[in-house]
Design a protein around this motif. Structure first.
Motif, mmCIF file in Angstrom:
data_model
loop_
_atom_site.group_PDB
_atom_site.id
_atom_site.type_symbol
_atom_site.label_atom_id
_atom_site.label_comp_id
_atom_site.label_asym_id
_atom_site.label_seq_id
_atom_site.Cartn_x
_atom_site.Cartn_y
_atom_site.Cartn_z
ATOM 1 N N UNK A 275 0.824 -1.196 0.000
ATOM 2 C CA UNK A 275 0.000 0.000 0.000
ATOM 3 C C UNK A 275 0.865 1.257 0.000
ATOM 4 N N UNK A 276 1.953 1.216 0.766
ATOM 5 C CA UNK A 276 2.864 2.362 0.793
ATOM 6 C C UNK A 276 3.479 2.599 -0.581
ATOM 7 N N UNK A 277 3.875 1.522 -1.266
ATOM 8 C CA UNK A 277 4.461 1.668 -2.602
ATOM 9 C C UNK A 277 3.448 2.255 -3.581
ATOM 10 N N UNK A 278 2.221 1.740 -3.562
ATOM 11 C CA UNK A 278 1.207 2.204 -4.503
ATOM 12 C C UNK A 278 0.791 3.644 -4.244
ATOM 13 N N UNK A 279 0.812 4.050 -2.993
ATOM 14 C CA UNK A 279 0.365 5.398 -2.656
ATOM 15 C C UNK A 279 1.495 6.423 -2.582
ATOM 16 N N UNK A 280 2.727 5.973 -2.300
ATOM 17 C CA UNK A 280 3.779 6.944 -1.998
ATOM 18 C C UNK A 280 5.045 6.818 -2.841
ATOM 19 N N UNK A 281 5.142 5.815 -3.699
ATOM 20 C CA UNK A 281 6.336 5.686 -4.535
ATOM 21 C C UNK A 281 6.471 6.921 -5.418
ATOM 22 N N UNK A 282 7.689 7.270 -5.733
ATOM 23 C CA UNK A 282 7.974 8.457 -6.538
ATOM 24 C C UNK A 282 8.060 8.168 -8.028
ATOM 25 N N UNK A 283 7.679 6.956 -8.419
ATOM 26 C CA UNK A 283 7.709 6.563 -9.819
ATOM 27 C C UNK A 283 6.607 5.536 -10.050
ATOM 28 N N UNK A 284 6.308 5.195 -11.300
ATOM 29 C CA UNK A 284 5.306 4.165 -11.562
ATOM 30 C C UNK A 284 5.652 2.841 -10.886
ATOM 31 N N UNK A 285 4.609 2.080 -10.535
ATOM 32 C CA UNK A 285 4.772 0.805 -9.843
ATOM 33 C C UNK A 285 4.151 -0.308 -10.682
ATOM 34 N N UNK A 286 4.935 -1.332 -11.001
ATOM 35 C CA UNK A 286 4.428 -2.505 -11.709
ATOM 36 C C UNK A 286 4.277 -3.651 -10.718
ATOM 37 N N UNK A 287 3.105 -4.253 -10.700
ATOM 38 C CA UNK A 287 2.831 -5.384 -9.819
ATOM 39 C C UNK A 287 2.734 -6.639 -10.671
ATOM 40 N N UNK A 288 3.557 -7.637 -10.343
ATOM 41 C CA UNK A 288 3.640 -8.853 -11.144
ATOM 42 C C UNK A 288 3.319 -10.049 -10.259
ATOM 43 N N UNK A 289 2.303 -10.801 -10.638
ATOM 44 C CA UNK A 289 1.872 -11.950 -9.858
ATOM 45 C C UNK A 289 2.600 -13.218 -10.297
ATOM 46 N N UNK A 290 2.782 -14.132 -9.371
ATOM 47 C CA UNK A 290 3.475 -15.387 -9.656
ATOM 48 C C UNK A 290 2.786 -16.109 -10.804
ATOM 49 N N UNK A 291 3.591 -16.636 -11.718
ATOM 50 C CA UNK A 291 3.068 -17.413 -12.839
ATOM 51 C C UNK A 291 2.725 -16.600 -14.067
#
Length: 296
Positions: A275-291
């Motif tokens: 949640x901190x990364x999605x709300x407070x990161x200073x750049x785009x965030x890519x979320x990659x799920x297993x598989x």
């Protein structure tokens, strides 16, 4: 998967920024870009056309069409060589994007929205899309450094393998360095002077650090051989994971995280770190799920 890059738009400035990022992603991947607007109003049983007292081009449907047309024009200006298609789909935004992810190589969304995609990062919505989507999800936020590295949240877990592969591929496509950040030691929010703090329960911190260095090296080794063009910088830090990631994201062009992890990144996308990364990161965030890389 060689499917298109899909971007969800709603007319907000955030979604237009997402269009720019999505166009660039499609260009470097050599795939098409599909621009989607979720048109929920028919399900609300409200009037879609212009009112009798209003302009002929008024009404919800015409607004949705203009939203799509503006986004498509912006995409074509950003990446003239990319084939751009569009779709106005009746449905709830998350259901629409989840369905689109089944044939996409990447879904891109803005961090804030209005209309069809309002509240995309409020509560459990982003968690839902990142958890149940069939492809990686890229949330556009912050002010990325275009010359900075791709930043990887590396924990060494088997579940994070897809995120590692995605980060290497992105670094290669972008011609960027890869910074693999592994946070260890301060896994909890307890202070360092707390007797129950993990650091104070370990007699030999040097031995623990050596173990963590080995975990990080093993997580990267196979991918380094697959992507010899990518310069990798390992960062092993004793810090709280979310603090370490947010600080490091200030000099990055992209942050890549897995959907779950162990150790310093345990419960990623289920707890405070994600949640901190999605709300407070200073750049785009890519979320990659297993598989997800298995679909390539």
């Amino acid at each position: 998967m060689n499917g298109p890059v899909v971007v969800g738009v709603d007319g907000s400035q955030s979604s237009l920024s997402a269009v720019d990022t999505a166009a660039h992603e499609a260009q470097i991947r050599g795939v098409g870009l599909h621009v989607v607007h979720a048109f929920i109003w028919p399900k609300m049983h409200v009037s879609l056309g212009p009112s009798a007292m209003g302009p002929a081009d008024g009404g919800l449907r015409n607004l949705a069409v203009r939203t799509l047309d503006e986004a498509v024009a912006r995409a074509r200006a950003a990446a003239p060589d990319v084939e751009v298609t569009q779709d106005l789909i009746t449905g709830e935004p998350l259901a629409v994007l989840e369905a689109q992810s089944r044939t996409a190589s990447l879904v891109v969304v803005g961090s804030r929205g209005m209309g069809g995609f309002i509240g995309l990062l409020v509560g459990s919505t982003a968690v839902h899309l990142s958890t149940y989507g069939r492809c990686p999800v890229l949330v556009v936020r912050g002010a990325p450094d275009p010359t900075g590295p791709v930043l990887l949240a590396a924990d060494g877990s088997p579940q994070a393998e897809a995120a590692v592969g995605f980060a290497f591929a992105e670094a290669s496509l972008r011609g960027a360095d890869l910074v693999a950040l592994h946070a260890w030691g301060s896994w909890s929010e307890r202070g360092d002077d707390d007797p129950g703090h993990p650091d104070n329960l370990v007699d030999d911190l040097d031995r623990l650090q050596s173990t963590e260095e080995r975990v990080l090296a093993e997580a990267l080794s196979g991918w380094q051989a697959k992507y010899p063009d990518v310069t990798v910088r390992r960062q092993l830090v004793r810090n709280r994971p979310r603090q370490a990631l947010i600080e490091a994201s200030g000099a990055a062009q992209l942050l890549v995280v897995g959907a779950r992890g162990r150790g310093g990144f345990a419960g990623l996308l289920l707890g405070s770190v994600s949640q901190a990364a999605l709300h407070h990161a200073n750049c785009p965030v890519a979320v990659v799920r297993a598989g997800q890389l298995d679909q390539d």
